[in-house]
Design a protein around this motif. Structure first.
Motif, PDB file in Angstrom:
ATOM      1  N   GLN A  28       0.841  -1.193   0.000  1.00 28.41           N
ATOM      2  CA  GLN A  28       0.000   0.000   0.000  1.00 28.41           C
ATOM      3  C   GLN A  28       0.879   1.247   0.000  1.00 28.41           C
ATOM      4  O   GLN A  28       1.906   1.292   0.663  1.00 28.41           O
ATOM      5  CB  GLN A  28      -0.902   0.022   1.242  1.00 28.41           C
ATOM      6  N   GLY A  29       0.445   2.260  -0.736  1.00 23.87           N
ATOM      7  CA  GLY A  29       1.147   3.539  -0.714  1.00 23.87           C
ATOM      8  C   GLY A  29       2.330   3.571  -1.657  1.00 23.87           C
ATOM      9  O   GLY A  29       2.346   2.922  -2.700  1.00 23.87           O
ATOM     10  N   HIS A  30       3.334   4.318  -1.263  1.00 24.03           N
ATOM     11  CA  HIS A  30       4.506   4.584  -2.088  1.00 24.03           C
ATOM     12  C   HIS A  30       5.702   3.902  -1.450  1.00 24.03           C
ATOM     13  O   HIS A  30       5.876   3.968  -0.239  1.00 24.03           O
ATOM     14  CB  HIS A  30       4.733   6.090  -2.173  1.00 24.03           C
ATOM     15  N   ILE A  31       6.507   3.270  -2.275  1.00 23.45           N
ATOM     16  CA  ILE A  31       7.617   2.482  -1.730  1.00 23.45           C
ATOM     17  C   ILE A  31       8.924   2.881  -2.404  1.00 23.45           C
ATOM     18  O   ILE A  31       8.983   3.095  -3.618  1.00 23.45           O
ATOM     19  CB  ILE A  31       7.349   0.959  -1.882  1.00 23.45           C
ATOM     20  N   SER A  32       9.967   2.997  -1.596  1.00 21.08           N
ATOM     21  CA  SER A  32      11.297   3.291  -2.131  1.00 21.08           C
ATOM     22  C   SER A  32      11.945   1.980  -2.573  1.00 21.08           C
ATOM     23  O   SER A  32      11.561   0.901  -2.115  1.00 21.08           O
ATOM     24  CB  SER A  32      12.168   3.968  -1.066  1.00 21.08           C
ATOM     25  N   PRO A  33      12.944   2.072  -3.438  1.00 24.57           N
ATOM     26  CA  PRO A  33      13.653   0.841  -3.832  1.00 24.57           C
ATOM     27  C   PRO A  33      14.261   0.112  -2.629  1.00 24.57           C
ATOM     28  O   PRO A  33      14.249  -1.115  -2.580  1.00 24.57           O
ATOM     29  CB  PRO A  33      14.744   1.346  -4.779  1.00 24.57           C
ATOM     30  N   GLU A  34      14.747   0.875  -1.656  1.00 23.25           N
ATOM     31  CA  GLU A  34      15.347   0.261  -0.481  1.00 23.25           C
ATOM     32  C   GLU A  34      14.293  -0.503   0.336  1.00 23.25           C
ATOM     33  O   GLU A  34      14.560  -1.597   0.841  1.00 23.25           O
ATOM     34  CB  GLU A  34      16.031   1.320   0.392  1.00 23.25           C
ATOM     35  N   GLU A  35      13.112   0.098   0.493  1.00 15.91           N
ATOM     36  CA  GLU A  35      12.037  -0.587   1.214  1.00 15.91           C
ATOM     37  C   GLU A  35      11.602  -1.848   0.471  1.00 15.91           C
ATOM     38  O   GLU A  35      11.370  -2.892   1.083  1.00 15.91           O
ATOM     39  CB  GLU A  35      10.837   0.344   1.388  1.00 15.91           C
ATOM     40  N   LEU A  36      11.504  -1.745  -0.846  1.00 16.28           N
ATOM     41  CA  LEU A  36      11.123  -2.906  -1.651  1.00 16.28           C
ATOM     42  C   LEU A  36      12.175  -4.003  -1.530  1.00 16.28           C
ATOM     43  O   LEU A  36      11.845  -5.188  -1.401  1.00 16.28           O
ATOM     44  CB  LEU A  36      10.923  -2.491  -3.109  1.00 16.28           C
ATOM     45  N   TYR A  37      13.437  -3.619  -1.532  1.00 14.44           N
ATOM     46  CA  TYR A  37      14.530  -4.574  -1.370  1.00 14.44           C
ATOM     47  C   TYR A  37      14.393  -5.322  -0.048  1.00 14.44           C
ATOM     48  O   TYR A  37      14.457  -6.561  -0.005  1.00 14.44           O
ATOM     49  CB  TYR A  37      15.870  -3.839  -1.454  1.00 14.44           C
ATOM     50  N   ARG A  38      14.166  -4.586   1.041  1.00 14.82           N
ATOM     51  CA  ARG A  38      14.034  -5.230   2.358  1.00 14.82           C
ATOM     52  C   ARG A  38      12.848  -6.200   2.381  1.00 14.82           C
ATOM     53  O   ARG A  38      12.952  -7.312   2.896  1.00 14.82           O
ATOM     54  CB  ARG A  38      13.867  -4.174   3.451  1.00 14.82           C
ATOM     55  N   LYS A  39      11.731  -5.792   1.807  1.00 13.42           N
ATOM     56  CA  LYS A  39      10.533  -6.650   1.812  1.00 13.42           C
ATOM     57  C   LYS A  39      10.719  -7.894   0.950  1.00 13.42           C
ATOM     58  O   LYS A  39      10.261  -8.974   1.312  1.00 13.42           O
ATOM     59  CB  LYS A  39       9.310  -5.859   1.333  1.00 13.42           C
ATOM     60  N   THR A  40      11.390  -7.751  -0.190  1.00 16.69           N
ATOM     61  CA  THR A  40      11.576  -8.919  -1.056  1.00 16.69           C
ATOM     62  C   THR A  40      12.588  -9.892  -0.444  1.00 16.69           C
ATOM     63  O   THR A  40      12.431 -11.106  -0.594  1.00 16.69           O
ATOM     64  CB  THR A  40      12.033  -8.528  -2.476  1.00 16.69           C
ATOM     65  N   ARG A  41      13.557  -9.366   0.268  1.00 14.24           N
ATOM     66  CA  ARG A  41      14.549 -10.233   0.911  1.00 14.24           C
ATOM     67  C   ARG A  41      13.916 -11.098   1.997  1.00 14.24           C
ATOM     68  O   ARG A  41      14.436 -12.160   2.332  1.00 14.24           O
ATOM     69  CB  ARG A  41      15.684  -9.399   1.516  1.00 14.24           C
ATOM     70  N   GLU A  42      12.802 -10.658   2.552  1.00 13.10           N
ATOM     71  CA  GLU A  42      12.091 -11.471   3.548  1.00 13.10           C
ATOM     72  C   GLU A  42      11.547 -12.745   2.903  1.00 13.10           C
ATOM     73  O   GLU A  42      11.381 -13.752   3.570  1.00 13.10           O
ATOM     74  CB  GLU A  42      10.945 -10.669   4.173  1.00 13.10           C
ATOM     75  N   GLN A  43      11.289 -12.685   1.599  1.00 18.72           N
ATOM     76  CA  GLN A  43      10.755 -13.852   0.895  1.00 18.72           C
ATOM     77  C   GLN A  43      11.832 -14.669   0.203  1.00 18.72           C
ATOM     78  O   GLN A  43      11.687 -15.866   0.041  1.00 18.72           O
ATOM     79  CB  GLN A  43       9.716 -13.401  -0.129  1.00 18.72           C
ATOM     80  N   ASP A  44      12.887 -13.988  -0.246  1.00 16.22           N
ATOM     81  CA  ASP A  44      13.959 -14.691  -0.952  1.00 16.22           C
ATOM     82  C   ASP A  44      15.265 -13.953  -0.691  1.00 16.22           C
ATOM     83  O   ASP A  44      15.506 -12.881  -1.242  1.00 16.22           O
ATOM     84  CB  ASP A  44      13.658 -14.737  -2.454  1.00 16.22           C
ATOM     85  N   ARG A  45      16.094 -14.530   0.154  1.00 16.98           N
ATOM     86  CA  ARG A  45      17.365 -13.887   0.552  1.00 16.98           C
ATOM     87  C   ARG A  45      18.358 -13.751  -0.604  1.00 16.98           C
ATOM     88  O   ARG A  45      19.314 -13.008  -0.491  1.00 16.98           O
ATOM     89  CB  ARG A  45      18.015 -14.677   1.685  1.00 16.98           C
ATOM     90  N   SER A  46      18.117 -14.453  -1.709  1.00 15.12           N
ATOM     91  CA  SER A  46      19.064 -14.382  -2.831  1.00 15.12           C
ATOM     92  C   SER A  46      18.835 -13.163  -3.729  1.00 15.12           C
ATOM     93  O   SER A  46      19.649 -12.895  -4.607  1.00 15.12           O
ATOM     94  CB  SER A  46      18.988 -15.665  -3.662  1.00 15.12           C
ATOM     95  N   ILE A  47      17.743 -12.431  -3.522  1.00 14.69           N
ATOM     96  CA  ILE A  47      17.466 -11.257  -4.361  1.00 14.69           C
ATOM     97  C   ILE A  47      18.412 -10.132  -3.972  1.00 14.69           C
ATOM     98  O   ILE A  47      18.496  -9.736  -2.815  1.00 14.69           O
ATOM     99  CB  ILE A  47      16.001 -10.802  -4.214  1.00 14.69           C
ATOM    100  N   GLY A  48      19.124  -9.629  -4.976  1.00 14.05           N
ATOM    101  CA  GLY A  48      20.077  -8.559  -4.742  1.00 14.05           C
ATOM    102  C   GLY A  48      19.458  -7.189  -4.964  1.00 14.05           C
ATOM    103  O   GLY A  48      18.426  -7.042  -5.630  1.00 14.05           O
TER     104      GLY A  48
END
Length: 143
Positions: free
Chosen positions: A34-54
């Motif tokens: 929801q809302g607006h997301i920075s690349p850094e926030e998106l990175y942190r959230k995606t890493r919660e699902q897959d630690r291999s995402i750079g």
């Protein structure tokens, strides 16, 4: 979401790129935030699902999402790039507090009409625009 995902898949195919599992996770997290997301926030959230995402993969995928018309970069004047879903979304403008960063999405049909009239007066036909109004929210202006 399915239409946006299909649009992204088709865009990637035209670019001769694959819809990888990492891109799928990044897409899903972005689209469901929801809302607006920075690349850094998106990175942190995606890493919660897959630690291999750079981090570079997140940045590249955000660029692809923008190029595909799925995401749009928004500028709140604080030096942080943020993104919001764009595909299939209705147009809106933003009110942004310069003190606390609060942002409110707004639509005013009178303003939209005035912008179209202004463009027409100068020989322009609008196909898109963005408007950011900066000031102080009620909480910050009362301090």
């Amino acid at each position: 979401m399915q239409d946006a995902r299909e649009q992204f898949f088709q865009y990637l195919a035209k670019q001769k790129l694959r819809f990888t599992s990492q891109r799928a996770i990044i897409f899903d997290v972005f689209w469901n935030t929801q809302g607006h997301i920075s690349p850094e926030e998106l990175y942190r959230k995606t890493r919660e699902q897959d630690r291999s995402i750079g981090q570079a993969t997140v940045y590249r995928t955000l660029k692809l999402l923008s190029d595909a018309g799925i995401a749009r970069e928004v500028d709140f004047g604080d030096g942080v790039a943020r993104y919001e879903p764009y595909y299939g979304q209705s147009h809106h403008d933003h009110l942004i507090c310069k003190e606390c960063g609060k942002n409110v999405e707004v639509v005013d049909h009178r303003i939209e009409k005035l912008q179209e009239e202004l463009a027409s007066q100068h020989g322009f036909t609008l196909n898109e625009h963005s408007m950011y109004l900066y000031g102080y929210c009620a909480e910050c202006s009362g301090k």
